[in-house]
Enzyme design. Structure first.
Site, short mmCIF file in Angstrom:
data_model
loop_
_atom_site.label_atom_id
_atom_site.label_comp_id
_atom_site.label_asym_id
_atom_site.label_seq_id
_atom_site.Cartn_x
_atom_site.Cartn_y
_atom_site.Cartn_z
N CYS A 1 0.65 -1.37 -0.08
CA CYS A 1 -0.10 -0.22 0.08
C CYS A 1 0.76 1.11 -0.01
O CYS A 1 0.50 2.30 -0.57
CB CYS A 1 -1.24 0.44 1.21
SG CYS A 1 -1.67 -1.43 1.50
N HIS B 1 -2.79 7.06 1.53
CA HIS B 1 -3.75 5.82 1.54
C HIS B 1 -4.95 5.78 1.93
O HIS B 1 -5.60 5.79 3.15
CB HIS B 1 -2.52 4.80 1.87
CG HIS B 1 -3.10 3.39 1.81
ND1 HIS B 1 -3.91 2.98 0.41
CD2 HIS B 1 -3.85 1.95 2.33
CE1 HIS B 1 -4.33 1.70 0.77
NE2 HIS B 1 -4.09 0.72 2.09
N ASN C 1 -9.94 -0.23 -1.37
CA ASN C 1 -8.49 -0.04 -0.60
C ASN C 1 -7.70 -0.58 -2.15
O ASN C 1 -8.23 -2.35 -2.44
CB ASN C 1 -8.56 -1.31 0.48
CG ASN C 1 -7.16 -1.01 0.01
OD1 ASN C 1 -5.86 -1.15 -0.05
ND2 ASN C 1 -7.12 -1.87 2.15
#
Length: 315
Positions: A113, A241, A271
């Site tokens: 990520c 993020h 995500n």
């Protein structure tokens, strides 16, 4: 050594949209449960004939067009991804082949990520050192390939997509458009976010990640601003993020960026791992929420419990 800047940015998402209601028909969950816990309403899912390098190439082509450049102008391709199925050719080489980029250095960066902000820093350092003139920096992940769609704790979180930036040397006398990176990791807690096994599957310890992100990362993000010589209240944008709205909102508040637009793309994209920061940034630019020259904090965190952040100037 010259500084570098982001000349243009672009993003791409697959056409298929998976809603919370769709997921409620697949596993024991509901729109209310998902929305209240992670803030996600929809996510985009790539088909079996859409590999991660194709997602990356679409985003990169958009960034190239935005910069007014051709593939021949690029001499470095960096792709941040953790979901490439094949080991070789790497994703960067496949993207270069799709776009017709001749003879670039082509490397993949796997920091999950936090991958895009690591790759952006690497491109900045490479340009500053004179080893590249213009770079394509791409964050792309196909999380649907590594997700157990019968596991309601993880399948509600993920989406697919890509975001890309063109990084180039600043003209003589121009202030750098990419600030110093602040990066690091907590290796002993690498088990908190995993993509492992055969076939590889995404898993995480949600509470551990939440506590770490909301308690440890605000000071680190503020330090990234300090390194750039920009006070948090001077930021026009904050792009974290896009993991969970319950992490993004308190983290942005604790950073102290009281005048900034905060990216909340997680609500419609889920995500998307390494794609999340550049994709959310690109959308803010496309929507006119940020202006050229604005100071924007980009901050990736997550897998490996790694983090990397820098203040950039909006293209």
């Amino acid at each position: 050594m010259n500084g570098s800047r982001i000349a243009a940015i672009g993003h791409y998402q697959p056409a298929r949209v998976l809603t919370n209601e769709d997921l409620a028909g697949m596993v024991d969950t509901s729109d209310e449960w998902i929305s209240s816990r992670v803030g996600i309403r929809t996510r985009h899912i790539a088909g079996p004939d859409e590999p991660v390098d194709e997602l990356a190439a679409h985003a990169a082509a958009k960034a190239l067009a935005g910069a007014g450049l051709t593939p021949g102008d690029i001499d470095l391709v960096l792709v941040a991804t953790s979901t490439a199925i094949d080991r070789s050719p790497n994703t960067a080489a496949r993207v270069a082949a799709r776009l017709g980029i001749p003879r670039p250095a082509a490397m993949d960066v796997n920091v999950v990520c936090a991958g895009f902000t690591h790759a952006l820093a690497t491109a900045d350092h490479t340009v500053r050192a004179g080893a590249a003139t213009r770079a394509l920096v791409i964050g792309a992940d196909k999380m649907s390939d590594v997700t157990d769609w019968s596991d309601r704790t993880t399948c509600v979180l993920v989406g697919d997509g890509a975001g890309a930036a063109v990084v180039e040397a600043c003209p003589a006398g121009e202030e750098p458009g990419i600030g110093p990176v602040l990066w690091g990791s907590v290796p002993e807690m690498g088990h908190a976010v995993r993509i492992e096994g055969t076939p590889p599957r995404f898993a995480q310890e949600g509470q551990s990640v939440y506590r770490w992100a909301t308690t440890q990362l605000p000071a680190i993000a503020r330090s990234a601003c300090d390194k750039a010589g920009v006070a948090p209240e001077e930021l026009a944008g904050v792009v974290l993020h896009q993991a969970n709205l319950r992490i993004i909102e308190p983290l942005a508040e604790k950073i102290g960026a009281v005048n900034a637009v905060v990216a909340r793309d997680v609500t419609e994209s889920g995500n998307t791992s390494a794609a999340s920061v550049p994709m959310a940034f690109s959308k803010l630019v496309e929507q006119g929420a940020l202006n050229s020259g604005d100071a924007v904090l980009l901050f990736g965190f997550g897998g490996n419990l790694s983090y990397a952040g820098q203040v950039v100037r909006c293209p």
